[in-house]
Design a protein around this motif. Sequence first.
Motif, mmCIF file in Angstrom:
data_model
loop_
_atom_site.group_PDB
_atom_site.id
_atom_site.type_symbol
_atom_site.label_atom_id
_atom_site.label_comp_id
_atom_site.label_asym_id
_atom_site.label_seq_id
_atom_site.Cartn_x
_atom_site.Cartn_y
_atom_site.Cartn_z
ATOM 1 N N GLY A 192 -17.000 0.001 -8.725
ATOM 2 C CA GLY A 192 -16.879 1.312 -8.101
ATOM 3 C C GLY A 192 -15.744 1.428 -7.109
ATOM 4 O O GLY A 192 -15.636 2.440 -6.407
ATOM 5 N N LEU A 193 -14.878 0.429 -7.047
ATOM 6 C CA LEU A 193 -13.801 0.410 -6.063
ATOM 7 C C LEU A 193 -12.600 1.233 -6.504
ATOM 8 O O LEU A 193 -12.355 1.429 -7.695
ATOM 9 N N THR A 194 -11.826 1.682 -5.523
ATOM 10 C CA THR A 194 -10.585 2.377 -5.796
ATOM 11 C C THR A 194 -9.484 1.360 -6.095
ATOM 12 O O THR A 194 -9.737 0.151 -6.136
ATOM 13 N N ASP A 195 -8.246 1.865 -6.267
ATOM 14 C CA ASP A 195 -7.109 1.004 -6.607
ATOM 15 C C ASP A 195 -5.902 1.439 -5.785
ATOM 16 O O ASP A 195 -5.613 2.641 -5.698
ATOM 17 N N TYR A 196 -5.184 0.479 -5.199
ATOM 18 C CA TYR A 196 -4.018 0.868 -4.407
ATOM 19 C C TYR A 196 -2.873 1.388 -5.273
ATOM 20 O O TYR A 196 -1.932 1.998 -4.762
ATOM 21 N N GLY A 197 -2.949 1.196 -6.582
ATOM 22 C CA GLY A 197 -1.947 1.753 -7.476
ATOM 23 C C GLY A 197 -1.934 3.271 -7.483
ATOM 24 O O GLY A 197 -0.986 3.888 -7.984
ATOM 25 N N ARG A 198 -2.968 3.901 -6.920
ATOM 26 C CA ARG A 198 -3.007 5.362 -6.837
ATOM 27 C C ARG A 198 -2.222 5.899 -5.641
ATOM 28 O O ARG A 198 -2.066 7.119 -5.495
ATOM 29 N N LEU A 199 -1.751 5.019 -4.752
ATOM 30 C CA LEU A 199 -1.083 5.460 -3.527
ATOM 31 C C LEU A 199 0.403 5.679 -3.774
ATOM 32 O O LEU A 199 1.129 4.742 -4.117
ATOM 33 N N SER A 200 0.882 6.895 -3.566
ATOM 34 C CA SER A 200 2.312 7.168 -3.749
ATOM 35 C C SER A 200 3.147 6.388 -2.750
ATOM 36 O O SER A 200 4.261 5.940 -3.069
ATOM 37 N N GLU A 201 2.634 6.183 -1.527
ATOM 38 C CA GLU A 201 3.402 5.443 -0.530
ATOM 39 C C GLU A 201 3.543 3.965 -0.897
ATOM 40 O O GLU A 201 4.514 3.310 -0.519
ATOM 41 N N TYR A 202 2.579 3.440 -1.651
ATOM 42 C CA TYR A 202 2.705 2.069 -2.154
ATOM 43 C C TYR A 202 3.887 1.976 -3.121
ATOM 44 O O TYR A 202 4.747 1.098 -2.989
ATOM 45 N N HIS A 203 3.953 2.864 -4.082
ATOM 46 C CA HIS A 203 5.040 2.834 -5.059
ATOM 47 C C HIS A 203 6.391 3.064 -4.378
ATOM 48 O O HIS A 203 7.388 2.441 -4.746
ATOM 49 N N ALA A 204 6.425 3.931 -3.379
ATOM 50 C CA ALA A 204 7.680 4.192 -2.670
ATOM 51 C C ALA A 204 8.134 2.961 -1.900
ATOM 52 O O ALA A 204 9.331 2.626 -1.892
ATOM 53 N N ALA A 205 7.213 2.275 -1.244
ATOM 54 C CA ALA A 205 7.570 1.082 -0.478
ATOM 55 C C ALA A 205 8.072 -0.032 -1.386
ATOM 56 O O ALA A 205 9.040 -0.732 -1.063
ATOM 57 N N VAL A 206 7.430 -0.206 -2.542
ATOM 58 C CA VAL A 206 7.888 -1.212 -3.503
ATOM 59 C C VAL A 206 9.287 -0.863 -3.996
ATOM 60 O O VAL A 206 10.167 -1.730 -4.079
ATOM 61 N N ALA A 207 9.519 0.413 -4.311
ATOM 62 C CA ALA A 207 10.824 0.834 -4.816
ATOM 63 C C ALA A 207 11.923 0.615 -3.785
ATOM 64 O O ALA A 207 13.083 0.343 -4.156
ATOM 65 N N ARG A 208 11.589 0.700 -2.507
ATOM 66 C CA ARG A 208 12.587 0.480 -1.453
ATOM 67 C C ARG A 208 12.810 -0.999 -1.154
ATOM 68 O O ARG A 208 13.650 -1.346 -0.327
ATOM 69 N N GLY A 209 12.071 -1.876 -1.795
ATOM 70 C CA GLY A 209 12.222 -3.304 -1.555
ATOM 71 C C GLY A 209 11.618 -3.779 -0.254
ATOM 72 O O GLY A 209 12.005 -4.832 0.275
ATOM 73 N N LEU A 255 -3.301 -2.388 3.942
ATOM 74 C CA LEU A 255 -3.507 -1.950 2.559
ATOM 75 C C LEU A 255 -4.905 -1.386 2.371
ATOM 76 O O LEU A 255 -5.079 -0.291 1.815
ATOM 77 N N LEU A 256 -5.919 -2.121 2.811
ATOM 78 C CA LEU A 256 -7.299 -1.691 2.609
ATOM 79 C C LEU A 256 -7.584 -0.396 3.366
ATOM 80 O O LEU A 256 -8.328 0.466 2.884
ATOM 81 N N ARG A 257 -6.979 -0.238 4.544
ATOM 82 C CA ARG A 257 -7.161 1.005 5.303
ATOM 83 C C ARG A 257 -6.504 2.173 4.583
ATOM 84 O O ARG A 257 -7.113 3.239 4.432
ATOM 85 N N ARG A 258 -5.251 1.995 4.133
ATOM 86 C CA ARG A 258 -4.550 3.077 3.450
ATOM 87 C C ARG A 258 -5.281 3.503 2.171
ATOM 88 O O ARG A 258 -5.306 4.689 1.824
ATOM 89 N N ALA A 259 -5.855 2.534 1.476
ATOM 90 C CA ALA A 259 -6.544 2.829 0.213
ATOM 91 C C ALA A 259 -7.985 3.288 0.415
ATOM 92 O O ALA A 259 -8.646 3.674 -0.548
ATOM 93 N N ASN A 260 -8.462 3.244 1.669
ATOM 94 C CA ASN A 260 -9.859 3.593 1.955
ATOM 95 C C ASN A 260 -10.788 2.762 1.064
ATOM 96 O O ASN A 260 -11.669 3.295 0.369
ATOM 97 N N ALA A 261 -10.562 1.445 1.123
ATOM 98 C CA ALA A 261 -11.202 0.532 0.168
ATOM 99 C C ALA A 261 -12.704 0.414 0.356
ATOM 100 O O ALA A 261 -13.403 -0.053 -0.547
ATOM 101 N N ASN A 262 -13.227 0.808 1.509
ATOM 102 C CA ASN A 262 -14.670 0.685 1.736
ATOM 103 C C ASN A 262 -15.467 1.830 1.114
ATOM 104 O O ASN A 262 -16.685 1.752 1.031
ATOM 105 N N ARG A 263 -14.778 2.885 0.665
ATOM 106 C CA ARG A 263 -15.484 4.014 0.073
ATOM 107 C C ARG A 263 -15.555 3.834 -1.432
ATOM 108 O O ARG A 263 -14.543 3.801 -2.113
#
Length: 245
Positions: free
Chosen positions: A75-92, A101-109
């Motif tokens: 029932g967990l979410t995925d950080y791959g849904r975060l646009s800011e994650y993809h942007a940060a990776v693209a910027r190196g 990471l867990l806070r940004r993804a709201n991993a406890n919900r």
Amino acid sequence: FASRRVRAVILAARIVGGSESDFGAPHALVPWWSFGKTVLAIAAFRLVEQGKLALDEPLEAKPYTLRQLLAHRAGLTDYGRLSEYHAAVARGEPAWPVDELLRRANANRLLSEPGQAWRYSNIGYYFVRREIERASDSALGSALHATVFAPLGIHAFLTRERDDMQRLAFADLGAYDPNWVYHGLIVGTALDAARLLYRVFTSDFLSVQSRAAMLQASPPLDALTGRPFVTPTPGTGLMIDPDGP
């Protein structure tokens, strides 16, 4: 033998998420990306067989089990849904600290009750990583070497260093921080990816019960763009294609 080796490289290229043209020589190093989840699942089942992990008991202070994490059914979410994650990776940029990471993804919900739905989750496999490290009392790289790679004769390793990315067949990964793969980025050859699967499922490395558990399937998914699966069907630590070659 040469013909079989070429076919194995092509198959393994598809397994680890590329095409055969990306790989060059059969012994070129490549990132195993989410094929690493299969390695973690194998390690987890070995530790279950050794009595160091429990497959069907809720994790401490959590409502889901290890089996549900391995099957993407916690029932967990995925950080791959975060646009800011993809942007940060693209910027190196360097990977975020885990707590961020867990806070940004709201991993406890939870997005669904554990066991009720299949939902791909890199975060779930980060929690699998933590369970493996706790049970083996070692960092993941050492745990995978001792539990999976050395016993099976597989030459692969976990990397946390950007310098290692410059050794890979993928030329555009030199600036990538491997710590963005929070469950752990494994590096090896395409041939060793194929060898690992072959040796696990044609030997007694895992028990009959563990192999059957890995092959226990969820309902098939819709077609996956750019992938070779005819009927992509999630297993437990595996992607299964009952209608493919």
